[in-house]
Each structure stands twice: as C-alpha cells, then as structure tokens.
Scaffold this motif. Sequence first.
Motif, short mmCIF file in Angstrom:
data_model
loop_
_atom_site.label_atom_id
_atom_site.label_comp_id
_atom_site.label_asym_id
_atom_site.label_seq_id
_atom_site.Cartn_x
_atom_site.Cartn_y
_atom_site.Cartn_z
N GLY A 122 7.23 3.28 -0.45
CA GLY A 122 6.55 2.00 -0.57
C GLY A 122 7.01 1.04 0.52
N LEU A 123 6.34 -0.08 0.59
CA LEU A 123 6.58 -1.09 1.63
C LEU A 123 6.74 -2.44 0.95
CD1 LEU A 123 6.63 -1.51 4.75
CD2 LEU A 123 4.14 -1.71 4.65
N CYS A 131 3.66 -10.62 5.97
CA CYS A 131 2.56 -10.54 6.92
C CYS A 131 2.47 -9.14 7.51
CB CYS A 131 2.76 -11.59 8.01
SG CYS A 131 1.44 -11.66 9.25
N TYR A 132 3.62 -8.57 7.87
CA TYR A 132 3.61 -7.22 8.43
C TYR A 132 3.36 -6.14 7.38
CZ TYR A 132 4.11 -8.17 13.30
OH TYR A 132 3.84 -8.58 14.58
N VAL A 133 3.66 -6.43 6.13
CA VAL A 133 3.20 -5.53 5.06
C VAL A 133 1.68 -5.46 5.07
CG1 VAL A 133 2.99 -5.26 2.56
CG2 VAL A 133 5.22 -5.69 3.57
N PHE A 134 1.04 -6.62 5.14
CA PHE A 134 -0.42 -6.65 5.18
C PHE A 134 -0.96 -5.86 6.37
CE2 PHE A 134 -0.46 -10.96 2.81
CZ PHE A 134 -0.57 -10.32 1.59
N ASP A 143 2.60 4.60 0.35
CA ASP A 143 1.82 4.88 -0.85
C ASP A 143 1.50 3.65 -1.67
OD1 ASP A 143 1.77 7.91 -0.80
OD2 ASP A 143 3.93 7.55 -0.68
N ARG A 144 2.31 2.60 -1.53
CA ARG A 144 2.09 1.35 -2.27
C ARG A 144 2.86 0.25 -1.54
NH1 ARG A 144 5.06 4.92 -4.48
NH2 ARG A 144 3.27 5.83 -5.52
N ALA A 145 2.52 -1.00 -1.82
CA ALA A 145 3.15 -2.08 -1.07
C ALA A 145 3.19 -3.35 -1.91
CB ALA A 145 2.39 -2.34 0.23
N CYS A 174 -3.14 0.55 1.28
CA CYS A 174 -2.73 1.29 0.10
C CYS A 174 -2.68 0.32 -1.08
CB CYS A 174 -1.36 1.93 0.33
SG CYS A 174 -0.01 0.74 0.61
N PRO A 175 -2.53 0.79 -2.31
CA PRO A 175 -2.43 -0.14 -3.44
C PRO A 175 -1.35 -1.21 -3.17
CG PRO A 175 -2.68 2.07 -4.26
CD PRO A 175 -2.51 2.18 -2.76
N THR A 176 -1.77 -2.46 -3.14
CA THR A 176 -0.90 -3.54 -2.69
C THR A 176 -0.91 -4.69 -3.67
OG1 THR A 176 -1.26 -2.97 -0.36
CG2 THR A 176 -0.46 -5.19 -0.82
#
Length: 244
Positions: A122-123, A131-134, A143-145, A174-176
């Motif tokens: 995950g992230l 912002c960088y996750v987005f 797989d998820r964030a 991914c699912p966020t």
Amino acid sequence: MGVLVEGPESATLEHVVLDRDGVAVPVTHARPDGMPVAGIVLHPDIMGNRDLFDDMALRLATHGFAVACVEPFARVAAAEREAAEPVARMGWIPALDDANQLGDLEAAANYLMVHDDVSSVGLLGFCMGGCYVFKSAHSEWFDRAVAFYGMVVLPEGWRGPAVAEPLATLADACPTLAIFGSADTYTPAADIEALRSAWQRRSDCEIIVIDGAEHGFVHAPERPAHRPDDAARLWQRTLEWLRP
C-alpha cells in the motif's frame, strides 16, 4: 495525543539506501519481527524523512506491516536538505521530475517485496506526500492507498515542466482513501469536488472531510492544528484500509 498507537507486535527499524541510477535515496525501513501482513511505502510531508516518520514507520510495523519511508528530496544534497526550512523546500518542488519521484516509490515497493517477502504493498502519504500518493496510486505496484490532506490541484508555486497535476491519473487510482479538513486552504472545497467527480464511478475509493480541520491535523501532534480525537479515529481507519 492522537498519535498512531503501538500495535501488538515487536518491530525493528533501520536506515538503508536505495541506488536509483546512481542516486542514493535514503529510506527508513521498519518491519515486525514476525512475518509482515503487507507492505506500506510511506511518503512524508515536505520536511522529509526525520524522527517523526521513523517513529511512524516503527509504529506501523508493530501493526504487522513492513514499511519503507522514502526521502522525497533525495536529489538535493544532504547538507542542504538538513538546513532547509519549509519555504526553501517549496521552492524545490517545481524542479522535481515526477518520473523520478514515482520511480523512487516503486523501488521502495520492490524493496519490501524482496526483503520482507510481501505480496501486497500500500501507499501512505501526508501533505506533499498525500499529493504524491494521488499522483502515484495508478501504478501497478500499489494495491491500495491513503492520502492525508494531499493537494488535488497543484498550488501555483508548485508547477514545473515535469510536475504533473494529480487529477491527471486519479480516475485510474488503486482503491484510495482521501482524508481532508474543511478548513485546509491547500484543498479548497472545489478541489475536493473535482476529486468526487473523478471518482464518481469508483465505489472502491472514499473521501472523508473533517469539518473545521486545518492542514496537517493528524500526523504531527506538536502542530496547533492537531485534532487528537479525529487523529486517533482516522489512524484506525487507515490501518483497516491498508490491511489486505
């Protein structure tokens, strides 16, 4: 305090360096003493890797996760990084190359898969890290964030030739889980509504807006904006979201 509480497992922490085409990328690595349930690549706020994120990585590891926290300004000299205040660091953002930033995060995911034998990563990020996750959640490595108060639309002073808008790839994330405060000037209501539009057909993505909360209200207890009750609840939600 509203910090992430320690989990039931013992854990260890170390500092490692990833070689990215000759660039030394500092990474804080934490893992439980037992087999991890999953990995988390952690992107810190604009002040980068420091004691706050060492502690966060170790606490996440006590909940069963292998964690790699990546220094976002690895291509700035270490002495300059250590001396720079937030205003100076904001001036570095337009010169970033998102291909390098995403590549560093993906290399950290690979490190967790190889060294900790996890099959799911995950992230997680805060502020600039959110912002960088987005901007990275569309990568096949994640797989998820979870993004805490990440900028949906870049602030004017952050734009540069190789710095992309988060909305460009958010529909394919991914699912966020995206968490905002309604009083955060970096994420005005119009930007949050733009994210809702991008995710209108995504039942696997979720937006939480905390009424009256300002920027940075969860991850740094020393900030005046910190809201301990909301932080405790949202940390629990984060652990649930990131666990496979």
